[in-house]
Design a protein around this motif. Structure first.
Motif, PDB file in Angstrom:
ATOM      1  N   GLY A  56      71.132  83.577 130.249  1.00 49.89           N
ATOM      2  CA  GLY A  56      72.282  84.193 130.028  1.00 49.89           C
ATOM      3  C   GLY A  56      72.189  85.746 129.849  1.00 49.89           C
ATOM      4  O   GLY A  56      71.287  86.277 130.283  1.00 49.89           O
ATOM      5  N   SER A  57      73.265  86.572 129.505  1.00 51.34           N
ATOM      6  CA  SER A  57      73.280  87.797 129.612  1.00 51.34           C
ATOM      7  C   SER A  57      73.949  88.364 128.397  1.00 51.34           C
ATOM      8  O   SER A  57      74.744  87.913 127.733  1.00 51.34           O
ATOM      9  N   LEU A  58      73.643  89.834 128.218  1.00 50.38           N
ATOM     10  CA  LEU A  58      74.054  90.540 127.045  1.00 50.38           C
ATOM     11  C   LEU A  58      74.251  92.075 127.799  1.00 50.38           C
ATOM     12  O   LEU A  58      73.297  92.281 128.519  1.00 50.38           O
ATOM     13  N   ARG A  59      75.066  92.744 127.093  1.00 50.11           N
ATOM     14  CA  ARG A  59      74.966  94.036 127.053  1.00 50.11           C
ATOM     15  C   ARG A  59      74.934  95.099 125.880  1.00 50.11           C
ATOM     16  O   ARG A  59      75.891  94.941 125.069  1.00 50.11           O
ATOM     17  N   LEU A  60      73.735  95.781 125.969  1.00 52.88           N
ATOM     18  CA  LEU A  60      73.827  96.484 124.697  1.00 52.88           C
ATOM     19  C   LEU A  60      74.452  98.024 124.958  1.00 52.88           C
ATOM     20  O   LEU A  60      74.418  98.460 126.184  1.00 52.88           O
ATOM     21  N   SER A  61      74.971  98.693 123.940  1.00 54.07           N
ATOM     22  CA  SER A  61      75.573  99.752 124.095  1.00 54.07           C
ATOM     23  C   SER A  61      74.730 100.756 122.878  1.00 54.07           C
ATOM     24  O   SER A  61      74.491 100.381 121.795  1.00 54.07           O
ATOM     25  N   CYS A  62      74.449 102.090 123.198  1.00 53.49           N
ATOM     26  CA  CYS A  62      74.040 102.959 122.165  1.00 53.49           C
ATOM     27  C   CYS A  62      74.973 104.226 122.219  1.00 53.49           C
ATOM     28  O   CYS A  62      75.000 104.865 123.246  1.00 53.49           O
ATOM     29  N   ALA A  63      75.764 104.329 121.253  1.00 47.90           N
ATOM     30  CA  ALA A  63      76.578 105.355 120.965  1.00 47.90           C
ATOM     31  C   ALA A  63      75.849 106.669 120.240  1.00 47.90           C
ATOM     32  O   ALA A  63      75.361 106.486 119.231  1.00 47.90           O
ATOM     33  N   ALA A  64      75.986 107.830 120.864  1.00 50.18           N
ATOM     34  CA  ALA A  64      75.196 109.123 120.021  1.00 50.18           C
ATOM     35  C   ALA A  64      76.328 109.781 119.320  1.00 50.18           C
ATOM     36  O   ALA A  64      77.339 110.092 120.075  1.00 50.18           O
ATOM     37  N   SER A  65      76.011 110.332 118.424  1.00 48.53           N
ATOM     38  CA  SER A  65      76.769 111.127 117.734  1.00 48.53           C
ATOM     39  C   SER A  65      76.130 112.569 116.989  1.00 48.53           C
ATOM     40  O   SER A  65      74.848 112.337 116.880  1.00 48.53           O
ATOM     41  N   GLY A  66      76.938 113.461 116.483  1.00 46.12           N
ATOM     42  CA  GLY A  66      76.151 114.525 115.845  1.00 46.12           C
ATOM     43  C   GLY A  66      75.961 115.525 117.002  1.00 46.12           C
ATOM     44  O   GLY A  66      76.754 115.816 117.837  1.00 46.12           O
ATOM     45  N   ARG A  67      74.987 116.427 116.800  1.00 43.46           N
ATOM     46  CA  ARG A  67      74.519 117.402 117.521  1.00 43.46           C
ATOM     47  C   ARG A  67      73.974 116.792 119.020  1.00 43.46           C
ATOM     48  O   ARG A  67      72.776 117.065 119.070  1.00 43.46           O
ATOM     49  N   THR A  68      74.744 116.306 119.642  1.00 43.24           N
ATOM     50  CA  THR A  68      74.088 115.666 120.878  1.00 43.24           C
ATOM     51  C   THR A  68      74.127 116.445 122.149  1.00 43.24           C
ATOM     52  O   THR A  68      74.937 117.190 122.011  1.00 43.24           O
ATOM     53  N   SER A  69      73.546 116.043 123.108  1.00 42.84           N
ATOM     54  CA  SER A  69      73.424 116.876 124.452  1.00 42.84           C
ATOM     55  C   SER A  69      73.497 115.662 125.232  1.00 42.84           C
ATOM     56  O   SER A  69      72.698 114.625 125.369  1.00 42.84           O
TER      57      SER A  69
END
Length: 124
Positions: free
Chosen positions: A16-29
Motif C-alpha cells: 500500500g501507500s501513504l503520504r506523510l506531511s510535515c508543516a513548519a511554523s515559527g521562525r521558518t525559512s
C-alpha cells in the motif's frame, strides 16, 4: 524557533501507500534543508530521504529508493514524503527534520529542528 508537525501516518497493508506531511511554523525559512528519518523499535534512527532548500536536489536511503518520494511546497512551508510499495520493514516512527542550510543533508546531526514523529505500521 521552528516547530515541525508531521501527519499522515497510519496502518496500511504491504504494497500500500501513504503520504506523510510535515508543516513548519515559527521562525521558518522556506530555504531550509528538510529531511525524513525513521526509527523502528529497538533500532537506531536512520536516514530516509532529504531535499535541498530549493527542492532541486534529493537524496534517498538505498532501502527506499524507487519507492519513496520527497517533495516540498515552499509557499506552504510543507514537505511531503510519498511512501509507495510499503513493506513490513518500513514500520517505524517517521520524523521530519529541518536544517539551517540550503544544501541537502543526510546526517541527523546536521539538522537543527525535529518533529514529534508519526507512526507508520505496515502489516504483512
Amino acid at each position: 524557533q521552528v516547530q515541525l508537525g508531521e501527519s499522515g501516518g497510519g496502518l496500511v497493508q504491504a504494497g500500500g501507500s501513504l503520504r506523510l506531511s510535515c508543516a513548519a511554523s515559527g521562525r521558518t525559512s522556506s530555504n531550509y534543508a528538510m529531511g525524513w528519518f525513521r526509527q523502528a523499535p529497538g533500532k537506531e534512527r536512520e536516514f530516509v530521504a532529504a531535499i535541498s532548500g530549493s527542492g532541486g536536489v534529493t537524496r534517498y536511503a538505498d532501502s527506499v529508493k524507487g519507492r519513496f518520494t520527497i517533495s516540498r511546497d515552499n509557499a506552504k512551508n510543507t514537505v511531503y514524503l510519498q511512501l509507495n510499495s510499503l513493506k513490513p520493514e518500513d514500520t517505524a516512527v517517521y520524523y521530519c527534520a529541518a536544517g539551517r542550510n540550503t544544501i541537502v543533508l543526510v546526517t541527523a546531526t546536521r539538522y537543527n529542528y525535529w518533529g514529534q514523529g508519526t507512526q507508520v505500521t505496515v502489516s504483512s
